[in-house]
Write a protein that holds these residues in place. Structure first.
Motif, PDB file in Angstrom:
ATOM      1  N   PHE A 125      18.803 -33.626  16.515  1.00 51.26           N
ATOM      2  CA  PHE A 125      19.136 -32.625  17.527  1.00 51.26           C
ATOM      3  C   PHE A 125      20.577 -32.203  17.300  1.00 51.26           C
ATOM      4  O   PHE A 125      21.497 -33.005  17.433  1.00 51.26           O
ATOM      5  CB  PHE A 125      18.952 -33.211  18.921  1.00 51.26           C
ATOM      6  N   ALA A 126      20.762 -30.946  16.921  1.00 53.19           N
ATOM      7  CA  ALA A 126      22.095 -30.432  16.613  1.00 53.19           C
ATOM      8  C   ALA A 126      22.400 -29.251  17.527  1.00 53.19           C
ATOM      9  O   ALA A 126      22.034 -28.111  17.219  1.00 53.19           O
ATOM     10  CB  ALA A 126      22.176 -30.011  15.145  1.00 53.19           C
ATOM     11  N   PRO A 127      23.058 -29.502  18.674  1.00 54.09           N
ATOM     12  CA  PRO A 127      23.378 -28.410  19.589  1.00 54.09           C
ATOM     13  C   PRO A 127      24.676 -27.707  19.204  1.00 54.09           C
ATOM     14  O   PRO A 127      25.577 -28.306  18.620  1.00 54.09           O
ATOM     15  CB  PRO A 127      23.537 -29.125  20.928  1.00 54.09           C
ATOM     16  N   GLY A 128      24.755 -26.424  19.517  1.00 59.87           N
ATOM     17  CA  GLY A 128      26.002 -25.692  19.375  1.00 59.87           C
ATOM     18  C   GLY A 128      26.471 -25.458  17.959  1.00 59.87           C
ATOM     19  O   GLY A 128      27.679 -25.397  17.708  1.00 59.87           O
ATOM     20  N   LEU A 129      25.547 -25.290  17.006  1.00 62.96           N
ATOM     21  CA  LEU A 129      25.961 -25.000  15.639  1.00 62.96           C
ATOM     22  C   LEU A 129      26.442 -23.558  15.537  1.00 62.96           C
ATOM     23  O   LEU A 129      25.867 -22.655  16.136  1.00 62.96           O
ATOM     24  CB  LEU A 129      24.803 -25.235  14.666  1.00 62.96           C
ATOM     25  N   ASP A 130      27.483 -23.340  14.756  1.00 63.34           N
ATOM     26  CA  ASP A 130      28.094 -22.024  14.642  1.00 63.34           C
ATOM     27  C   ASP A 130      27.282 -21.124  13.708  1.00 63.34           C
ATOM     28  O   ASP A 130      27.046 -21.460  12.553  1.00 63.34           O
ATOM     29  CB  ASP A 130      29.519 -22.163  14.114  1.00 63.34           C
ATOM     30  N   LEU A 131      26.848 -19.965  14.225  1.00 62.99           N
ATOM     31  CA  LEU A 131      26.007 -19.069  13.444  1.00 62.99           C
ATOM     32  C   LEU A 131      26.715 -18.518  12.214  1.00 62.99           C
ATOM     33  O   LEU A 131      26.118 -18.390  11.146  1.00 62.99           O
ATOM     34  CB  LEU A 131      25.540 -17.909  14.333  1.00 62.99           C
ATOM     35  N   MET A 132      27.979 -18.186  12.345  1.00 63.59           N
ATOM     36  CA  MET A 132      28.708 -17.641  11.210  1.00 63.59           C
ATOM     37  C   MET A 132      28.802 -18.663  10.084  1.00 63.59           C
ATOM     38  O   MET A 132      28.649 -18.336   8.911  1.00 63.59           O
ATOM     39  CB  MET A 132      30.106 -17.195  11.654  1.00 63.59           C
ATOM     40  N   GLU A 133      29.047 -19.903  10.462  1.00 59.73           N
ATOM     41  CA  GLU A 133      29.132 -20.964   9.452  1.00 59.73           C
ATOM     42  C   GLU A 133      27.794 -21.168   8.769  1.00 59.73           C
ATOM     43  O   GLU A 133      27.714 -21.322   7.543  1.00 59.73           O
ATOM     44  CB  GLU A 133      29.589 -22.268  10.112  1.00 59.73           C
ATOM     45  N   LEU A 134      26.710 -21.152   9.551  1.00 59.75           N
ATOM     46  CA  LEU A 134      25.387 -21.381   8.991  1.00 59.75           C
ATOM     47  C   LEU A 134      24.927 -20.223   8.122  1.00 59.75           C
ATOM     48  O   LEU A 134      24.125 -20.408   7.206  1.00 59.75           O
ATOM     49  CB  LEU A 134      24.375 -21.608  10.116  1.00 59.75           C
ATOM     50  N   SER A 135      25.407 -19.025   8.411  1.00 53.50           N
ATOM     51  CA  SER A 135      25.010 -17.848   7.643  1.00 53.50           C
ATOM     52  C   SER A 135      25.609 -17.863   6.243  1.00 53.50           C
ATOM     53  O   SER A 135      25.124 -17.157   5.355  1.00 53.50           O
ATOM     54  CB  SER A 135      25.443 -16.570   8.372  1.00 53.50           C
TER      55      SER A 135
END
Length: 217
Positions: A125-135
């Protein structure tokens, strides 16, 4: 505690293109649902409902979606929803090994550490992951540090076919950096379609929807 590479693989496959819909339906319905509550150092409830399409290399931030796929024989359930903070994503995955029938399965992190996907059963369970970083090109160890890993507890598969899996889960999860302060995950439920296989293009790939046996209760 180090997050096993297979669990990381499952976690990263949650960052996919998704089209969102309403609650799930019959065995051929492409929409899925996954929900649970959690309490401890963080508290709240999680719910993801909609269609999750597995397209490696594509990325879209879903309002909520859930699905499953098999990598070789190992079944992985994935869910994603928009996080509380702007530009964030909450991801949950369950790696269930080579499960093919209904029953209760204990989490087995030792098999994951030994790189045995067929018997690796674990949740992340990984809450609050940054979308820009993941992109971009996310750093796996950094992502792993933010994930609560379900190492104690079990999954009860109530029904499974070639096209859909349903069940319940609960257990205790910890951050790798803070194993002394677990969160309790309860009331977990999932009802998700199983993608035909990433190598063949998935549910909407060249094979189309694969025929399956009726759900086994």
């Amino acid at each position: 505690m180090r997050m096993p590479r297979f669990a990381l693989f499952a976690l990263l496959f949650s960052f996919v293109a998704a089209a969102c819909g309403d609650a799930t339906g019959d065995d051929d319905d492409p929409r899925g649902s996954l929900s649970f509550t959690y309490r401890g150092p963080i508290n709240g409830s999680y719910s993801a409902d909609g269609e999750l399409t597995f397209l490696p290399g594509a990325f879209f931030a879903p309002e909520g979606a859930a699905g499953a796929f098999r990598q070789d024989s190992a079944l992985v359930i994935a869910a994603a929803r928009q996080g509380a903070a702007a530009g964030s994503l909450d991801v949950f995955t369950l790696a269930l090994g080579d499960v093919e029938r209904s029953g209760t399965y204990a989490f087995n992190p030792a098999a994951c550490q030994e790189q045995r996907p067929a018997t690796c059963r674990i949740g992340a369970f990984a809450p609050g992951l940054d979308l820009m970083e993941l992109s971009g090109n996310p750093d796996l160890p950094t992502v792993a540090e933010r994930a609560y890993i379900l190492v104690l507890g079990s999954v009860r598969v109530t029904a499974i076919s070639a096209r859909r899996v349903r069940g319940e889960f609960s257990g205790s999860a910890v951050l790798a950096s803070d194993p002394l302060h677990p969160i309790s995950i309860d009331n977990g439920r999932f009802d998700v379609p199983i993608d035909d296989g990433l190598e063949a293009g998935g549910r909407f790939g060249p094979r189309g929807i694969r025929a399956g046996t009726p759900l086994s209760e």
